[in-house]
Design a protein around this motif. Structure first.
Motif, PDB file in Angstrom:
ATOM      1  N   ALA A  51      -3.381  11.231   2.625  1.00 20.18           N
ATOM      2  CA  ALA A  51      -2.471  11.781   3.637  1.00 20.18           C
ATOM      3  C   ALA A  51      -2.736  11.063   4.949  1.00 20.18           C
ATOM      4  O   ALA A  51      -3.890  10.769   5.283  1.00 20.18           O
ATOM      5  CB  ALA A  51      -2.685  13.284   3.808  1.00 20.18           C
ATOM      6  N   VAL A  52      -1.673  10.787   5.683  1.00 16.86           N
ATOM      7  CA  VAL A  52      -1.776   9.986   6.906  1.00 16.86           C
ATOM      8  C   VAL A  52      -2.786  10.573   7.888  1.00 16.86           C
ATOM      9  O   VAL A  52      -3.614   9.857   8.465  1.00 16.86           O
ATOM     10  CB  VAL A  52      -0.389   9.850   7.571  1.00 16.86           C
ATOM     11  CG1 VAL A  52      -0.507   9.226   8.956  1.00 16.86           C
ATOM     12  CG2 VAL A  52       0.545   9.031   6.695  1.00 16.86           C
ATOM     13  N   ASP A  53      -2.748  11.888   8.084  1.00 16.35           N
ATOM     14  CA  ASP A  53      -3.597  12.530   9.096  1.00 16.35           C
ATOM     15  C   ASP A  53      -4.722  13.362   8.497  1.00 16.35           C
ATOM     16  O   ASP A  53      -5.257  14.262   9.147  1.00 16.35           O
ATOM     17  CB  ASP A  53      -2.738  13.403  10.020  1.00 16.35           C
ATOM     18  CG  ASP A  53      -1.786  12.584  10.865  1.00 16.35           C
ATOM     19  OD1 ASP A  53      -2.115  11.421  11.173  1.00 16.35           O
ATOM     20  OD2 ASP A  53      -0.699  13.090  11.213  1.00 16.35           O
ATOM     21  N   GLY A  54      -5.097  13.084   7.249  1.00 17.59           N
ATOM     22  CA  GLY A  54      -6.186  13.846   6.643  1.00 17.59           C
ATOM     23  C   GLY A  54      -5.736  15.232   6.225  1.00 17.59           C
ATOM     24  O   GLY A  54      -4.814  15.388   5.443  1.00 17.59           O
ATOM     25  N   GLY A  55      -6.387  16.269   6.777  1.00 14.86           N
ATOM     26  CA  GLY A  55      -6.006  17.644   6.451  1.00 14.86           C
ATOM     27  C   GLY A  55      -7.181  18.459   5.988  1.00 14.86           C
ATOM     28  O   GLY A  55      -8.303  18.295   6.479  1.00 14.86           O
ATOM     29  N   ARG A 115      -9.167   2.661   9.937  1.00 17.34           N
ATOM     30  CA  ARG A 115      -8.803   1.251   9.761  1.00 17.34           C
ATOM     31  C   ARG A 115      -7.712   1.026   8.712  1.00 17.34           C
ATOM     32  O   ARG A 115      -7.443  -0.106   8.331  1.00 17.34           O
ATOM     33  CB  ARG A 115     -10.037   0.398   9.421  1.00 17.34           C
ATOM     34  CG  ARG A 115     -11.123   0.441  10.502  1.00 17.34           C
ATOM     35  CD  ARG A 115     -12.247  -0.510  10.161  1.00 17.34           C
ATOM     36  NE  ARG A 115     -12.895  -0.186   8.915  1.00 17.34           N
ATOM     37  CZ  ARG A 115     -13.837   0.740   8.782  1.00 17.34           C
ATOM     38  NH1 ARG A 115     -14.246   1.443   9.834  1.00 17.34           N
ATOM     39  NH2 ARG A 115     -14.386   0.967   7.605  1.00 17.34           N
ATOM     40  N   ILE A 116      -7.094   2.084   8.210  1.00 15.02           N
ATOM     41  CA  ILE A 116      -5.978   1.924   7.269  1.00 15.02           C
ATOM     42  C   ILE A 116      -4.814   2.738   7.807  1.00 15.02           C
ATOM     43  O   ILE A 116      -4.880   3.967   7.871  1.00 15.02           O
ATOM     44  CB  ILE A 116      -6.339   2.389   5.847  1.00 15.02           C
ATOM     45  CG1 ILE A 116      -7.510   1.555   5.304  1.00 15.02           C
ATOM     46  CG2 ILE A 116      -5.134   2.261   4.924  1.00 15.02           C
ATOM     47  CD1 ILE A 116      -7.985   1.988   3.933  1.00 15.02           C
ATOM     48  N   ASP A 117      -3.765   2.063   8.204  1.00 12.86           N
ATOM     49  CA  ASP A 117      -2.606   2.728   8.775  1.00 12.86           C
ATOM     50  C   ASP A 117      -1.488   2.837   7.738  1.00 12.86           C
ATOM     51  O   ASP A 117      -1.355   1.993   6.858  1.00 12.86           O
ATOM     52  CB  ASP A 117      -2.087   1.959   9.990  1.00 12.86           C
ATOM     53  CG  ASP A 117      -3.091   1.968  11.135  1.00 12.86           C
ATOM     54  OD1 ASP A 117      -3.745   3.007  11.329  1.00 12.86           O
ATOM     55  OD2 ASP A 117      -3.233   0.927  11.811  1.00 12.86           O
ATOM     56  N   GLY A 118      -0.689   3.866   7.889  1.00 15.78           N
ATOM     57  CA  GLY A 118       0.462   4.047   7.010  1.00 15.78           C
ATOM     58  C   GLY A 118       1.328   5.170   7.525  1.00 15.78           C
ATOM     59  O   GLY A 118       0.968   5.867   8.480  1.00 15.78           O
ATOM     60  N   ASN A 119       2.456   5.335   6.914  1.00 17.87           N
ATOM     61  CA  ASN A 119       3.377   6.414   7.242  1.00 17.87           C
ATOM     62  C   ASN A 119       3.558   7.303   6.024  1.00 17.87           C
ATOM     63  O   ASN A 119       3.304   6.876   4.890  1.00 17.87           O
ATOM     64  CB  ASN A 119       4.731   5.846   7.682  1.00 17.87           C
ATOM     65  CG  ASN A 119       4.629   5.055   8.969  1.00 17.87           C
ATOM     66  OD1 ASN A 119       4.114   5.554   9.959  1.00 17.87           O
ATOM     67  ND2 ASN A 119       5.101   3.810   8.951  1.00 17.87           N
ATOM     68  N   PRO A 120       4.007   8.540   6.220  1.00 17.58           N
ATOM     69  CA  PRO A 120       4.247   9.411   5.072  1.00 17.58           C
ATOM     70  C   PRO A 120       5.216   8.771   4.075  1.00 17.58           C
ATOM     71  O   PRO A 120       6.168   8.091   4.463  1.00 17.58           O
ATOM     72  CB  PRO A 120       4.841  10.674   5.705  1.00 17.58           C
ATOM     73  CG  PRO A 120       4.279  10.696   7.089  1.00 17.58           C
ATOM     74  CD  PRO A 120       4.221   9.252   7.498  1.00 17.58           C
ATOM     75  N   ASP A 178      -1.569  -1.601   0.837  1.00 16.46           N
ATOM     76  CA  ASP A 178      -2.568  -2.269   0.014  1.00 16.46           C
ATOM     77  C   ASP A 178      -3.827  -1.402  -0.102  1.00 16.46           C
ATOM     78  O   ASP A 178      -4.299  -0.837   0.890  1.00 16.46           O
ATOM     79  CB  ASP A 178      -2.930  -3.614   0.634  1.00 16.46           C
ATOM     80  CG  ASP A 178      -3.982  -4.348  -0.170  1.00 16.46           C
ATOM     81  OD1 ASP A 178      -3.640  -4.934  -1.205  1.00 16.46           O
ATOM     82  OD2 ASP A 178      -5.170  -4.304   0.234  1.00 16.46           O
ATOM     83  N   GLY A 179      -4.369  -1.313  -1.323  1.00 12.58           N
ATOM     84  CA  GLY A 179      -5.533  -0.461  -1.548  1.00 12.58           C
ATOM     85  C   GLY A 179      -6.774  -1.208  -1.960  1.00 12.58           C
ATOM     86  O   GLY A 179      -7.745  -0.590  -2.421  1.00 12.58           O
ATOM     87  N   SER A 180      -6.770  -2.531  -1.806  1.00  9.53           N
ATOM     88  CA  SER A 180      -7.893  -3.333  -2.301  1.00  9.53           C
ATOM     89  C   SER A 180      -9.204  -2.999  -1.599  1.00  9.53           C
ATOM     90  O   SER A 180     -10.275  -3.111  -2.198  1.00  9.53           O
ATOM     91  CB  SER A 180      -7.574  -4.823  -2.151  1.00  9.53           C
ATOM     92  OG  SER A 180      -7.297  -5.155  -0.804  1.00  9.53           O
ATOM     93  N   HIS A 230      -8.568   0.066  -5.177  1.00  5.70           N
ATOM     94  CA  HIS A 230      -7.342   0.399  -5.885  1.00  5.70           C
ATOM     95  C   HIS A 230      -6.279  -0.667  -5.613  1.00  5.70           C
ATOM     96  O   HIS A 230      -6.422  -1.491  -4.714  1.00  5.70           O
ATOM     97  CB  HIS A 230      -6.814   1.768  -5.431  1.00  5.70           C
ATOM     98  CG  HIS A 230      -7.665   2.926  -5.853  1.00  5.70           C
ATOM     99  ND1 HIS A 230      -8.897   3.184  -5.282  1.00  5.70           N
ATOM    100  CD2 HIS A 230      -7.475   3.896  -6.789  1.00  5.70           C
ATOM    101  CE1 HIS A 230      -9.420   4.262  -5.849  1.00  5.70           C
ATOM    102  NE2 HIS A 230      -8.591   4.711  -6.768  1.00  5.70           N
ATOM    103  N   ASP A 231      -5.205  -0.632  -6.385  1.00  6.23           N
ATOM    104  CA  ASP A 231      -4.088  -1.534  -6.103  1.00  6.23           C
ATOM    105  C   ASP A 231      -3.359  -1.102  -4.836  1.00  6.23           C
ATOM    106  O   ASP A 231      -2.972  -1.936  -4.012  1.00  6.23           O
ATOM    107  CB  ASP A 231      -3.102  -1.548  -7.278  1.00  6.23           C
ATOM    108  CG  ASP A 231      -3.712  -2.152  -8.538  1.00  6.23           C
ATOM    109  OD1 ASP A 231      -4.147  -3.315  -8.480  1.00  6.23           O
ATOM    110  OD2 ASP A 231      -3.762  -1.451  -9.573  1.00  6.23           O
ATOM    111  N   TYR A 232      -3.156   0.205  -4.714  1.00 10.14           N
ATOM    112  CA  TYR A 232      -2.406   0.740  -3.572  1.00 10.14           C
ATOM    113  C   TYR A 232      -3.037   2.031  -3.088  1.00 10.14           C
ATOM    114  O   TYR A 232      -3.756   2.725  -3.821  1.00 10.14           O
ATOM    115  CB  TYR A 232      -0.950   1.046  -3.957  1.00 10.14           C
ATOM    116  CG  TYR A 232      -0.151  -0.141  -4.406  1.00 10.14           C
ATOM    117  CD1 TYR A 232       0.460  -1.002  -3.491  1.00 10.14           C
ATOM    118  CD2 TYR A 232       0.026  -0.400  -5.766  1.00 10.14           C
ATOM    119  CE1 TYR A 232       1.210  -2.090  -3.907  1.00 10.14           C
ATOM    120  CE2 TYR A 232       0.766  -1.493  -6.204  1.00 10.14           C
ATOM    121  CZ  TYR A 232       1.357  -2.328  -5.264  1.00 10.14           C
ATOM    122  OH  TYR A 232       2.092  -3.408  -5.678  1.00 10.14           O
ATOM    123  N   ILE A 233      -2.724   2.355  -1.839  1.00 11.04           N
ATOM    124  CA  ILE A 233      -2.894   3.711  -1.321  1.00 11.04           C
ATOM    125  C   ILE A 233      -1.486   4.276  -1.143  1.00 11.04           C
ATOM    126  O   ILE A 233      -0.622   3.608  -0.566  1.00 11.04           O
ATOM    127  CB  ILE A 233      -3.622   3.722   0.031  1.00 11.04           C
ATOM    128  CG1 ILE A 233      -5.043   3.169  -0.122  1.00 11.04           C
ATOM    129  CG2 ILE A 233      -3.668   5.136   0.623  1.00 11.04           C
ATOM    130  CD1 ILE A 233      -5.742   2.927   1.205  1.00 11.04           C
TER     131      ILE A 233
END
Length: 257
Positions: free
Chosen positions: A193-197, A216-221, A226-228, A232-235
């Motif tokens: 999840a973007v903001d934890g929880g 250090r890993i940014d993303g949107n909902p 990339d999950g390397s 993993h392959d992805y997050i």
């Protein structure tokens, strides 16, 4: 004769189903299609959230509607968990996030689909101890998942320490990585999840714990990144900005008054 215990059981189940219905938020249709386009999926979760089991249900629903392959769903649970009155779901059981209300509801959904002949349900903890041939439990489970993936479209769910395909830099080898043995056709996805929880787990004590956002890993909902760096392959970042803790499912039997 209707006992007080049976009434409490019905009330508890109705409440759990109602809560589950309120919380479900599937990924976008485009994201579900993209995730399933990878083929066999190995999802790694933080145990004890409401959202990840719901994600599995959303994927299964879409797969049943679109895939021509046999759907196989594998959960990181003991085979006995199929029975809602079994030890993992009882008051006396030592709980962790794998025996959450959300997981209980997912399992009920999967069993219903299985009873209709629409999918096959697998439990990863069929084997508790290492075999005499020297294989570790991680290798045994990983090879079992590899075999399942060759029989249909596999959606496997376990803790993210198990689903890693490679060892992230700086992480000590701990022997948990079933993902190292599942073969090259599996796509490994860490669910975040973007903001934890919040999550319910027993680390270090059992209860609701805050989970910080990934550093250090940014993303949107509802996006993939990339999950390397985490093996993993992805997050995949879920549609909700935060995880919601799902406490243990403690079944009330009609022998309790």
């Amino acid at each position: 004769m209707i006992t007080k215990g049976r009434i409490l059981l019905v009330v508890a189940l109705v409440y759990a189903m109602s809560l589950h219905a309120q919380l479900v938020q599937c990924p976008s249709d485009a994201m579900l299609i993209k995730l399933l386009s990878f083929g066999d999926l190995y999802l790694g979760e933080i145990h004890g959230t409401a959202e990840t089991p719901q994600l599995v249900q959303c994927l299964v629903e879409k797969a049943l509607a679109t895939s021509k392959e046999r759907i196989i769903v594998s959960l990181e649970l003991e085979s006995g968990a199929r029975d809602p009155g079994s030890y993992p779901w009882q008051e006396t059981s030592p709980h962790d996030g794998r025996t959450s209300k959300a997981m209980f509801n997912l399992l009920a959904y999967l069993k219903d689909k299985e009873s209709q002949g629409l999918l096959n349900l697998d439990f990863q903890h069929k084997i508790i101890f290492d075999r005499p041939d020297g294989k570790s439990r991680a290798e045994i489970i990983g090879l079992d998942l590899k075999a399942l993936s060759e029989r249909g479209l596999l959606i496997a769910l376990s803790g993210n320490a198990h689903s890693m395909k490679t060892m992230p830099p700086g992480m000590p080898l701990n022997g948990l990585q079933e993902g190292r043995y599942v073969g090259p056709n599996m796509t490994h996805i860490w669910v975040q999840a973007v903001d934890g929880g919040t999550t319910w787990n027993c680390s270090p004590d059992c209860g609701v714990h805050e989970m910080k956002k990934l550093s250090r890993i940014d993303g949107n909902p509802d996006t993939l990144v990339d999950g390397s760096t985490v093996g993993h392959d992805y997050i995949y970042f879920i549609p909700q900005r935060t995880f919601t803790a799902s406490p243990p499912q403690k079944v009330i039997t009609d022998t309790q008054h």
